[in-house]
Design a protein around this motif. Structure first.
Motif, PDB file in Angstrom:
ATOM      1  N   VAL A  79       4.856   3.714  -5.734  1.00  0.00           N
ATOM      2  CA  VAL A  79       4.492   2.115  -5.746  1.00  0.00           C
ATOM      3  C   VAL A  79       3.873   1.775  -7.062  1.00  0.00           C
ATOM      4  O   VAL A  79       2.760   2.756  -7.373  1.00  0.00           O
ATOM      5  N   LEU A 120      -2.121   7.186  -0.561  1.00  0.00           N
ATOM      6  CA  LEU A 120      -0.738   7.449  -0.432  1.00  0.00           C
ATOM      7  C   LEU A 120      -0.123   8.613  -1.020  1.00  0.00           C
ATOM      8  O   LEU A 120       0.845   9.349  -0.230  1.00  0.00           O
ATOM      9  N   LEU A 145       7.730   3.802   4.073  1.00  0.00           N
ATOM     10  CA  LEU A 145       8.075   4.442   2.686  1.00  0.00           C
ATOM     11  C   LEU A 145       8.264   6.024   3.156  1.00  0.00           C
ATOM     12  O   LEU A 145       8.143   6.566   4.092  1.00  0.00           O
ATOM     13  N   THR A 170      -0.972  -4.901   2.380  1.00  0.00           N
ATOM     14  CA  THR A 170       0.510  -4.904   1.957  1.00  0.00           C
ATOM     15  C   THR A 170       0.664  -3.666   1.912  1.00  0.00           C
ATOM     16  O   THR A 170       1.828  -3.209   2.711  1.00  0.00           O
ATOM     17  N   LEU A 171       0.097  -2.657   1.487  1.00  0.00           N
ATOM     18  CA  LEU A 171      -0.001  -1.226   1.464  1.00  0.00           C
ATOM     19  C   LEU A 171       0.142  -0.680   3.038  1.00  0.00           C
ATOM     20  O   LEU A 171       0.975   0.198   3.470  1.00  0.00           O
ATOM     21  N   LEU A 211       3.592  -1.465   4.322  1.00  0.00           N
ATOM     22  CA  LEU A 211       4.515  -0.736   3.507  1.00  0.00           C
ATOM     23  C   LEU A 211       4.730   0.721   4.040  1.00  0.00           C
ATOM     24  O   LEU A 211       5.771   1.563   4.073  1.00  0.00           O
ATOM     25  N   ASP A 250       8.622   8.083  -3.058  1.00  0.00           N
ATOM     26  CA  ASP A 250       8.631   6.842  -3.359  1.00  0.00           C
ATOM     27  C   ASP A 250       7.561   6.596  -4.327  1.00  0.00           C
ATOM     28  O   ASP A 250       6.463   7.124  -4.394  1.00  0.00           O
ATOM     29  N   TYR A 309       1.497   6.864  -6.434  1.00  0.00           N
ATOM     30  CA  TYR A 309       0.743   5.381  -6.909  1.00  0.00           C
ATOM     31  C   TYR A 309       0.644   5.430  -8.383  1.00  0.00           C
ATOM     32  O   TYR A 309      -0.201   6.218  -8.939  1.00  0.00           O
ATOM     33  N   ASP A 329       0.904  -0.761  -8.652  1.00  0.00           N
ATOM     34  CA  ASP A 329       0.215  -1.965  -8.729  1.00  0.00           C
ATOM     35  C   ASP A 329      -0.128  -2.765 -10.026  1.00  0.00           C
ATOM     36  O   ASP A 329      -0.625  -2.014 -11.019  1.00  0.00           O
ATOM     37  N   LEU A 339       8.777   0.426  -5.951  1.00  0.00           N
ATOM     38  CA  LEU A 339       8.047  -0.851  -5.648  1.00  0.00           C
ATOM     39  C   LEU A 339       7.109  -1.334  -6.369  1.00  0.00           C
ATOM     40  O   LEU A 339       6.249  -0.475  -6.768  1.00  0.00           O
ATOM     41  N   TRP A 340       7.166  -2.779  -6.948  1.00  0.00           N
ATOM     42  CA  TRP A 340       6.146  -2.936  -7.766  1.00  0.00           C
ATOM     43  C   TRP A 340       5.266  -4.281  -7.103  1.00  0.00           C
ATOM     44  O   TRP A 340       5.920  -5.098  -6.582  1.00  0.00           O
ATOM     45  N   LEU A 341       3.938  -4.051  -6.822  1.00  0.00           N
ATOM     46  CA  LEU A 341       3.288  -4.960  -6.341  1.00  0.00           C
ATOM     47  C   LEU A 341       2.695  -6.124  -7.329  1.00  0.00           C
ATOM     48  O   LEU A 341       2.109  -5.539  -8.110  1.00  0.00           O
TER      49      LEU A 341
END
Length: 303
Positions: free
Chosen positions: A92, A110, A86, A78-79, A82, A90, A117, A94, A65-67
């Motif tokens: 993520v 995370l 998740l 958002t986190l 999410l 996974d 992350y 940023d 996932l790309w923020l």
């Protein structure tokens, strides 16, 4: 190598990055709270999701996932939304301009859930879609390595303009300093052109000077290319207010320099000049005029 990822935030930067990835042969599912942004994305080959939950559902695990959302509270919100969705392993990313200390805190949070992350300082602006993005990446080597095909597609070339610069937070820290340098460069150009503009005896054509400097000169740069472009379109800069915003990165750079006992006068002063540009009714300048009047009887100019 083809990859699937979710792009969260389809604003100017997010949509362009997603489009560059699609052009590079990757599959992108995109989410943005704005239906207009989702509609526009879908016309560019990005598959829109109506919610974060739907976006997560449509990606195979382990997900990427790309923020691309504005720095600050929106990233945390958002986190928070999410995290319950998740799974372990996974990743993520940023890609926004987050403050590196926030990034380190989020990475820790995370990691406790087994989610990786990665922070990616992204430079390239509106030109990135065509030219590629400069990417400064922080995070665990294994997580970064897993995303190599994505970085290779986003960058100007698979082996140029991107790299892992260090552990979590290092990418955003490097981008912060990059933006601080940008403030200083912009200020130097602005002052130099202002001096030439005030030398009315020579009636210099500033666009011509900028064009001459673009070839072979020591001060040639992409910022100078853009300056030449702006002066070509609007030589007198008509209709532009002398009011300069800042996104926050210059402030963080100046504060970091103070914390580290590093002298950074050019970057700091260029930030202060931006703040100065917004004071249309400067109390400080009024007081200076009043002082000169007090000690030397110097005339005060009425408003």
């Amino acid at each position: 190598m083809h990859m699937q990822l979710g792009m969260i935030g389809l604003g100017r930067m997010g949509a362009n990055m997603a489009e560059r990835l699609v052009r590079g042969g990757h599959t992108v599912v995109g989410f943005d709270p704005s239906p207009e942004a989702r509609g526009l994305a879908s016309s560019k080959g990005i598959s829109p999701a109506a919610s974060l939950a739907e976006l997560i559902d449509r990606l195979p695990a382990p997900r990427v996932l790309w923020l691309m959302v504005p720095a600050g509270k929106i990233v945390d919100d958002t986190l928070a939304e999410l995290l319950p969705l998740l799974s372990r392993d996974d990743v993520v990313v940023d890609g926004g301009n987050s403050f590196y200390k926030d990034t380190m805190r989020r990475g820790q949070m995370l990691a406790e859930q087994g989610v990786h992350y990665v922070d990616c300082g992204t430079s390239g602006g509106v030109w990135g879609l065509a030219e590629g993005y400069s990417l400064m990446i922080g995070g665990e080597t294994t997580a970064v390595e897993r995303l190599r095909p994505i970085f290779a597609t986003l960058a100007p070339a698979p082996d140029r303009g991107w790299g892992r610069v260090g552990p979590g937070g290092a990418g955003h820290f490097t981008k912060m300093v990059h933006n601080g340098i940008e403030y200083g460069l912009m200020q130097a150009y602005a002052e130099g052109f202002a001096i030439m503009q005030h030398k009315t005896d020579f009636a210099l054509d500033l666009h011509q000077v900028a064009e001459i400097w673009r070839e072979g000169s020591v001060v040639r740069s992409w910022l100078l290319d853009l300056t030449a472009d702006a002066l070509g379109k609007n030589p007198k800069l008509a209709g532009i207010a002398p009011y300069v915003e800042d996104s926050g990165e210059g402030r963080w750079t100046a504060a970091e320099a103070i914390d580290l006992n590093v002298s950074a006068p050019v970057i700091t002063l260029s930030l202060l000049e931006r703040l100065r540009s917004r004071d249309g009714d400067s109390f400080a300048d009024k007081l200076l005029a009043a002082m000169r009047n007090e000690f030397g009887g110097h005339k005060i100019k009425a408003e």
